[in-house]
Design a protein around this motif. Structure first.
Motif, PDB file in Angstrom:
ATOM      1  N   LEU A   1       7.896  10.509   0.639  1.00  0.00           N
ATOM      2  CA  LEU A   1       8.112   9.278   1.421  1.00  0.00           C
ATOM      3  C   LEU A   1       7.035   9.401   2.635  1.00  0.00           C
ATOM      4  O   LEU A   1       6.358   8.418   2.984  1.00  0.00           O
ATOM      5  N   PRO A   2       7.391  10.385   3.633  1.00  0.00           N
ATOM      6  CA  PRO A   2       6.677  10.246   4.897  1.00  0.00           C
ATOM      7  C   PRO A   2       5.074  10.142   4.661  1.00  0.00           C
ATOM      8  O   PRO A   2       4.407   9.539   5.341  1.00  0.00           O
ATOM      9  N   PHE A   3       4.740  11.053   3.683  1.00  0.00           N
ATOM     10  CA  PHE A   3       3.284  11.414   3.537  1.00  0.00           C
ATOM     11  C   PHE A   3       2.525   9.925   2.817  1.00  0.00           C
ATOM     12  O   PHE A   3       1.576   9.560   3.249  1.00  0.00           O
ATOM     13  N   ALA A   4       3.468   9.302   2.132  1.00  0.00           N
ATOM     14  CA  ALA A   4       2.993   8.004   1.390  1.00  0.00           C
ATOM     15  C   ALA A   4       3.130   6.948   2.446  1.00  0.00           C
ATOM     16  O   ALA A   4       2.160   6.264   2.462  1.00  0.00           O
ATOM     17  N   ALA A   5       3.922   7.001   3.408  1.00  0.00           N
ATOM     18  CA  ALA A   5       4.051   6.194   4.627  1.00  0.00           C
ATOM     19  C   ALA A   5       2.745   6.307   5.295  1.00  0.00           C
ATOM     20  O   ALA A   5       2.294   5.060   5.711  1.00  0.00           O
ATOM     21  N   LEU A   6       2.567   7.310   5.728  1.00  0.00           N
ATOM     22  CA  LEU A   6       1.271   7.574   6.437  1.00  0.00           C
ATOM     23  C   LEU A   6       0.225   7.005   5.662  1.00  0.00           C
ATOM     24  O   LEU A   6      -0.776   6.465   6.326  1.00  0.00           O
TER      25      LEU A   6
ATOM     26  N   ALA B   1       0.858  -1.242  -0.003  1.00  0.00           N
ATOM     27  CA  ALA B   1      -0.095   0.105  -0.135  1.00  0.00           C
ATOM     28  C   ALA B   1       0.819   1.182   0.242  1.00  0.00           C
ATOM     29  O   ALA B   1       0.500   2.127  -0.687  1.00  0.00           O
ATOM     30  N   VAL B   2       1.786   1.261   0.820  1.00  0.00           N
ATOM     31  CA  VAL B   2       2.891   2.513   0.769  1.00  0.00           C
ATOM     32  C   VAL B   2       3.601   2.765  -0.444  1.00  0.00           C
ATOM     33  O   VAL B   2       3.380   3.904  -1.183  1.00  0.00           O
ATOM     34  N   ILE B   3       4.069   1.523  -1.338  1.00  0.00           N
ATOM     35  CA  ILE B   3       4.560   1.860  -2.481  1.00  0.00           C
ATOM     36  C   ILE B   3       3.590   2.296  -3.517  1.00  0.00           C
ATOM     37  O   ILE B   3       3.917   3.233  -4.459  1.00  0.00           O
TER      38      ILE B   3
ATOM     39  N   THR C   1      13.639  13.107 -10.010  1.00  0.00           N
ATOM     40  CA  THR C   1      12.636  12.123  -9.297  1.00  0.00           C
ATOM     41  C   THR C   1      13.048  11.639  -8.122  1.00  0.00           C
ATOM     42  O   THR C   1      12.249  11.450  -7.079  1.00  0.00           O
ATOM     43  N   PRO C   2      14.321  11.437  -7.861  1.00  0.00           N
ATOM     44  CA  PRO C   2      14.843  11.092  -6.474  1.00  0.00           C
ATOM     45  C   PRO C   2      14.556  11.997  -5.352  1.00  0.00           C
ATOM     46  O   PRO C   2      14.324  11.483  -4.201  1.00  0.00           O
ATOM     47  N   SER C   3      14.747  13.216  -5.615  1.00  0.00           N
ATOM     48  CA  SER C   3      14.227  14.417  -4.533  1.00  0.00           C
ATOM     49  C   SER C   3      12.783  13.953  -4.247  1.00  0.00           C
ATOM     50  O   SER C   3      12.502  14.399  -3.059  1.00  0.00           O
ATOM     51  N   SER C   4      12.146  13.980  -5.234  1.00  0.00           N
ATOM     52  CA  SER C   4      10.454  13.804  -5.074  1.00  0.00           C
ATOM     53  C   SER C   4      10.093  12.522  -4.440  1.00  0.00           C
ATOM     54  O   SER C   4       9.254  12.842  -3.309  1.00  0.00           O
TER      55      SER C   4
ATOM     56  N   LEU D   1       4.047   5.539  -5.600  1.00  0.00           N
ATOM     57  CA  LEU D   1       4.099   5.707  -6.907  1.00  0.00           C
ATOM     58  C   LEU D   1       2.895   6.656  -7.740  1.00  0.00           C
ATOM     59  O   LEU D   1       3.262   7.387  -8.705  1.00  0.00           O
ATOM     60  N   VAL D   2       1.832   6.819  -7.078  1.00  0.00           N
ATOM     61  CA  VAL D   2       0.762   7.499  -7.496  1.00  0.00           C
ATOM     62  C   VAL D   2       1.197   9.044  -7.207  1.00  0.00           C
ATOM     63  O   VAL D   2       0.925  10.084  -8.165  1.00  0.00           O
ATOM     64  N   ILE D   3       1.625   9.292  -6.055  1.00  0.00           N
ATOM     65  CA  ILE D   3       1.859  10.680  -5.793  1.00  0.00           C
ATOM     66  C   ILE D   3       3.062  11.240  -6.302  1.00  0.00           C
ATOM     67  O   ILE D   3       3.092  12.444  -6.909  1.00  0.00           O
ATOM     68  N   VAL D   4       4.133  10.466  -6.821  1.00  0.00           N
ATOM     69  CA  VAL D   4       5.354  10.828  -7.249  1.00  0.00           C
ATOM     70  C   VAL D   4       4.973  10.916  -8.839  1.00  0.00           C
ATOM     71  O   VAL D   4       5.505  12.009  -9.470  1.00  0.00           O
ATOM     72  N   GLY D   5       4.192  10.143  -9.417  1.00  0.00           N
ATOM     73  CA  GLY D   5       3.466  10.178 -10.603  1.00  0.00           C
ATOM     74  C   GLY D   5       2.886  11.405 -10.922  1.00  0.00           C
ATOM     75  O   GLY D   5       2.950  12.015 -12.029  1.00  0.00           O
ATOM     76  N   ILE D   6       1.903  11.724 -10.219  1.00  0.00           N
ATOM     77  CA  ILE D   6       1.570  13.119 -10.339  1.00  0.00           C
ATOM     78  C   ILE D   6       2.182  14.050 -10.444  1.00  0.00           C
ATOM     79  O   ILE D   6       2.094  15.179 -11.104  1.00  0.00           O
TER      80      ILE D   6
END
Length: 84
Positions: A64-69, A15-17, A56-59, A21-26
């Motif tokens: 990552l913290p928001f996606a983990a939550l 779910a985190v991944i 992309t790596p900086s994004s 992927l969705v957030i970074v893709g947007i």
């Protein structure tokens, strides 16, 4: 007990991944569209794509913290929704 921990870990990690992927893709798509407005001279579409890929790596690191939550909430919520 190890199987249960591994199952919960896989569900939450997936779910985190997925959320990451969705957030970074947007974010990458909006960055690409924003940079397309600045095309002129030597700044070609290839350079725009190169810029977006290099940021992309900086994004990933930034979101990552928001996606983990959100991923943990979604993963554990899906497990609770199916009574697991």
């Amino acid at each position: 007990m190890y199987k249960l921990d591994a199952y919960i870990g896989r569900t939450v990690a997936a779910a985190v991944i997925m959320v990451l992927l969705v957030i970074v893709g947007i974010d990458l798509l909006t960055t690409l569209i924003d940079e397309l407005e600045d095309l002129e001279g030597d700044y070609t579409f290839g350079r725009v794509v190169q810029y977006v890929l290099l940021t992309t790596p900086s994004s990933l690191f930034e979101y990552l913290p928001f996606a983990a939550l959100v991923g943990c909430l979604a993963g554990l919520g899906s497990l609770a929704g199916t009574s697991e």
